[in-house]
Design a protein around this motif. Sequence first.
Motif, short mmCIF file in Angstrom:
data_model
loop_
_atom_site.label_atom_id
_atom_site.label_comp_id
_atom_site.label_asym_id
_atom_site.label_seq_id
_atom_site.Cartn_x
_atom_site.Cartn_y
_atom_site.Cartn_z
N TYR A 42 80.72 64.19 28.31
CA TYR A 42 80.02 63.13 28.63
C TYR A 42 78.82 62.57 27.79
CZ TYR A 42 82.73 64.54 32.83
OH TYR A 42 83.45 65.01 33.74
N GLN A 93 76.90 61.76 36.17
CA GLN A 93 78.34 61.28 35.58
C GLN A 93 79.18 62.64 35.65
OE1 GLN A 93 78.68 59.62 31.73
NE2 GLN A 93 77.21 57.74 32.08
N ASP A 97 82.34 62.33 38.39
CA ASP A 97 83.70 62.75 37.97
C ASP A 97 84.22 63.91 38.61
OD1 ASP A 97 86.01 62.23 36.20
OD2 ASP A 97 85.31 63.43 34.87
N ARG A 101 87.64 63.49 40.83
CA ARG A 101 88.92 64.43 40.60
C ARG A 101 89.01 65.18 41.77
NH1 ARG A 101 89.12 65.68 34.18
NH2 ARG A 101 88.16 63.73 33.46
#
Length: 124
Positions: A42, A93, A97, A101
Amino acid sequence: MKARLPQNYNKGVGNVNAMIKQAQKMQEEMGRIQEELAETDYTVKVGGGAVELVMTGKKQVKSLTIQPEAVDPEDVEMLQDLLISAVNEAVRQVEEDSEKRLGALTSGMDLSSMGGLGALGGLL
């Protein structure tokens, strides 16, 4: 004297086996997703690109680049704020994520009937 089992006795066992298989499949998929996340980088830029930070999905800082113009001995606090901002944004972030997911994996599933995954953890 022989005990008689209820007529639907074995039906419940099949449901438990199906839940265990579903939980095992989910656990395998979660492991795969966690591996993917760990291998993902990231990248965050703050201060108009003055500071660039790369963090892995395991929340480990992989690299940190500071542009020379961001280093002002008269204003160390600004650089500190940029670094804090970059780290916090990268962590945000990674977590966003991960939730996206892993949440996609469990969406639409009624885990309450399984007592949560923790209840089956000892069986897997």
